[in-house]
Design a protein around this motif. Structure first.
Motif, PDB file in Angstrom:
ATOM      1  N   GLN A   1       0.400  -1.367   0.085  1.00 45.05           N
ATOM      2  CA  GLN A   1       0.192  -0.143  -0.010  1.00 45.05           C
ATOM      3  C   GLN A   1       0.828   1.200   0.594  1.00 45.05           C
ATOM      4  OE1 GLN A   1      -3.093  -0.742   3.570  1.00 45.05           O
ATOM      5  NE2 GLN A   1      -4.383  -1.687   1.279  1.00 45.05           N
TER       6      GLN A   1
ATOM      7  N   ILE B   1      -6.175 -15.229  -6.574  1.00 45.79           N
ATOM      8  CA  ILE B   1      -6.632 -15.075  -7.411  1.00 45.79           C
ATOM      9  C   ILE B   1      -7.018 -14.644  -8.839  1.00 45.79           C
ATOM     10  CG2 ILE B   1      -6.890 -13.917  -4.981  1.00 45.79           C
ATOM     11  CD1 ILE B   1      -5.981 -10.679  -7.184  1.00 45.79           C
TER      12      ILE B   1
ATOM     13  N   ALA C   1      -7.162 -12.532 -12.346  1.00 43.94           N
ATOM     14  CA  ALA C   1      -6.516 -10.362 -12.797  1.00 43.94           C
ATOM     15  C   ALA C   1      -7.225 -10.531 -14.066  1.00 43.94           C
ATOM     16  CB  ALA C   1      -5.142 -10.486 -11.984  1.00 43.94           C
TER      17      ALA C   1
ATOM     18  N   PRO D   1     -11.684 -14.051  -5.433  1.00 41.16           N
ATOM     19  CA  PRO D   1     -11.768 -12.760  -6.201  1.00 41.16           C
ATOM     20  C   PRO D   1     -11.058 -12.448  -7.688  1.00 41.16           C
ATOM     21  CG  PRO D   1     -11.007 -12.332  -4.053  1.00 41.16           C
ATOM     22  CD  PRO D   1     -10.569 -14.123  -4.363  1.00 41.16           C
TER      23      PRO D   1
ATOM     24  N   VAL E   1     -10.295  -9.162 -10.773  1.00 43.99           N
ATOM     25  CA  VAL E   1     -10.400  -8.126 -10.628  1.00 43.99           C
ATOM     26  C   VAL E   1      -9.513  -7.765 -11.912  1.00 43.99           C
ATOM     27  CG1 VAL E   1      -9.598  -7.465  -8.310  1.00 43.99           C
ATOM     28  CG2 VAL E   1      -7.848  -8.236  -9.654  1.00 43.99           C
TER      29      VAL E   1
ATOM     30  N   CYS F   1      -6.794  -5.218 -14.700  1.00 41.35           N
ATOM     31  CA  CYS F   1      -6.160  -5.035 -14.624  1.00 41.35           C
ATOM     32  C   CYS F   1      -5.635  -4.784 -15.603  1.00 41.35           C
ATOM     33  CB  CYS F   1      -5.028  -5.394 -13.516  1.00 41.35           C
ATOM     34  SG  CYS F   1      -4.295  -6.814 -14.807  1.00 41.35           S
TER      35      CYS F   1
ATOM     36  N   LEU G   1      -2.468  -3.140  -7.381  1.00 40.97           N
ATOM     37  CA  LEU G   1      -3.714  -2.982  -6.999  1.00 40.97           C
ATOM     38  C   LEU G   1      -4.253  -4.682  -7.074  1.00 40.97           C
ATOM     39  CD1 LEU G   1      -5.290   0.421  -7.573  1.00 40.97           C
ATOM     40  CD2 LEU G   1      -5.032  -0.527  -5.608  1.00 40.97           C
ATOM     41  N   VAL G   2      -3.942  -5.602  -7.879  1.00 42.36           N
ATOM     42  CA  VAL G   2      -3.765  -7.009  -7.298  1.00 42.36           C
ATOM     43  C   VAL G   2      -3.575  -7.520  -6.584  1.00 42.36           C
ATOM     44  CG1 VAL G   2      -3.292  -9.082  -9.450  1.00 42.36           C
ATOM     45  CG2 VAL G   2      -4.192  -6.418 -10.325  1.00 42.36           C
TER      46      VAL G   2
ATOM     47  N   THR H   1      -5.148  -7.228  -3.611  1.00 43.52           N
ATOM     48  CA  THR H   1      -6.086  -7.870  -3.264  1.00 43.52           C
ATOM     49  C   THR H   1      -5.369  -9.112  -3.109  1.00 43.52           C
ATOM     50  OG1 THR H   1      -7.811  -6.356  -5.552  1.00 43.52           O
ATOM     51  CG2 THR H   1      -7.870  -8.584  -4.868  1.00 43.52           C
TER      52      THR H   1
ATOM     53  N   LYS I   1      -4.973  -9.097   0.979  1.00 42.38           N
ATOM     54  CA  LYS I   1      -6.386  -9.240   1.454  1.00 42.38           C
ATOM     55  C   LYS I   1      -7.230 -10.597   1.998  1.00 42.38           C
ATOM     56  CE  LYS I   1      -6.738  -4.596   1.427  1.00 42.38           C
ATOM     57  NZ  LYS I   1      -7.533  -2.981   0.913  1.00 42.38           N
ATOM     58  N   HIS I   2      -7.639 -10.831   0.197  1.00 39.46           N
ATOM     59  CA  HIS I   2      -7.428 -12.807   0.308  1.00 39.46           C
ATOM     60  C   HIS I   2      -6.779 -13.602   0.918  1.00 39.46           C
ATOM     61  CE1 HIS I   2      -9.623 -15.590  -1.139  1.00 39.46           C
ATOM     62  NE2 HIS I   2      -8.832 -16.229  -2.011  1.00 39.46           N
TER      63      HIS I   2
END
Ligand SMILES: Nc1nc2c(ncn2[C@@H]2O[C@H](COP(=O)(O)OP(=O)(O)OP(=O)(O)O)[C@@H](O)[C@H]2O)c(=O)[nH]1
Ligand SMILES: [Mg+2]
Lengths: 122, 200
Positions: free
Chosen positions: A119, B140, B142, B168, B170, B172, B182-183, B186, B189-190
């Motif tokens: 981030q 995930i 993408a 997820p 997404v 990209c 950002l991928v 994600t 977080k998964h």
């Protein structure tokens, strides 16, 4: 890791042979190194005390660095780099840390470090 | 850049070697794996040649030296220094199916994977999906949006790939560092929610 004696006899190994002379023709590293093993200089030997390729590898090890990166930077196959680095381990110039085979890939502390680090780059 | 000859590396310091975190980027031939790895990496995209023995195919019989198949593959990888204690290494899996057997070696110790899909050839990512499902590696999907590709909604992709609802999906642009990062966010977080729900 298994023995690599045989690849050298492969017909298509031609262009690969030259780099192996760097490590005196040996093809099996004594230390068990993985692409993701991290290596770092111990400060006990100076690059100037070593031959060219070993010195170059040692220079890259001032900060912790993976075997894969050393291989890419020196443009030598991973297999050759493993032998070079294992020489450096043998003479005490670097220490190596193999990736933890029992690594906990669900460790929330590590995952949080991953998330925060990513981030910060956005 | 001065050579640090007199720093003393006590055992305490040695134990402070960073932790490498390995993530994989998989998918079919030409789907954008190398591009993806290069755009998120803090270093120039690197590649290394690794010698792989087919004897590592899921078996622990390494004694059959006679019929061992050895091959050299080019691996792309990238690095992100997350903090002084954690380094992310991102490995692109070789696209050619005939190298599938090395994914075991590559995927050992991997925290998770991004499976890249191209809407023009969605089925090309089936081998990667099968492989990670079988191994229990979290992933995930993408969708790398090529200009000439059809645009699908994530739920259409889910149906086409027969993916479970919790995985997820997404979109990209693998060429864009922010989009590719950002991928990975994600994916992370998964991984965190999968890890939390596996704790009983
Ligand atoms: N338009 C567009 N082109 C892309 C995108 N990602 C990659 N490309 C292009 O697609 C081509 C293939 O990309 P690579 O990154 O080499 O694909 P790869 O998956 O590494 O391919 P292999 O290693 O051969 O399987 C390259 O010419 C890229 O420039 C994208 O998001 N949009
Ligand atoms: Mg590629």
């Amino acid at each position: 890791m298994s023995s690599f004696e045989h690849p050298l006899l492969d017909d298509d190994a031609g262009p690969l042979v030259r780099p192996y002379t760097v490590s005196n023709g040996r093809t099996a590293p004594t230390a068990k190194l993985d692409l993701l093993s991290l290596v770092r200089s111990t400060g006990q030997l100076r690059p100037s005390q070593l031959e060219a390729e070993h010195a170059e590898a040692l220079l890259l090890c001032r900060e912790p660095i993976s075997v894969a990166e050393v291989s890419a930077h020196l443009r030598l196959p991973a297999m050759v780099i493993k032998v070079l680095l294992s020489d450096l381990v043998d003479v005490g110039a670097i220490i190596a840390q193999a990736p933890d085979p029992a690594v906990d890939t669900t460790d929330q502390t590590v995952l949080e470090a991953l998330l925060n680090g990513l981030q910060r780059r956005l | 850049m001065a050579y640090n000859g007199d720093s003393d590396h006590s055992p305490a310091q040695q134990s402070r070697m960073p932790t490498p975190i390995k993530l994989l980027v998989a998918g079919g031939f030409g789907v954008g794996k190398t591009t993806f790895v290069g755009s998120v990496s803090e270093i120039e995209p690197l590649s290394t040649e690794e010698t792989i023995t087919a004897a590592s195919i899921g078996t622990d019989d390494l004694t059959g030296v006679g019929d061992k198949v050895t091959t050299t593959v080019a691996l792309d990888f990238g690095r992100i220094t997350l903090d002084p204690q954690h380094i992310l290494y991102l490995f692109g899996t070789p696209g050619q199916d005939r190298f599938w057997f090395m994914w075991n070696e590559l995927s050992d110790g991997a925290f998770g994977a991004v499976v890249l899909a191209d809407t023009r050839r969605l089925e090309d990512c089936f081998p990667a999906l099968d492989f990670f499902e079988r191994r229990g590696t979290q992933f995930i999907v993408a969708v790398n949006e090529f200009d000439t590709g059809f645009h699908y909604e994530p739920e259409e992709v889910r149906a086409a790939l027969d993916l479970k609802p919790n995985i997820p999906i997404v979109c990209c642009d693998a060429r864009d560092p922010r989009s590719a990062t950002l991928v990975l966010v994600t994916l992370t977080k998964h991984l965190m929610s999968a890890a939390a729900s596996s704790v009983r």
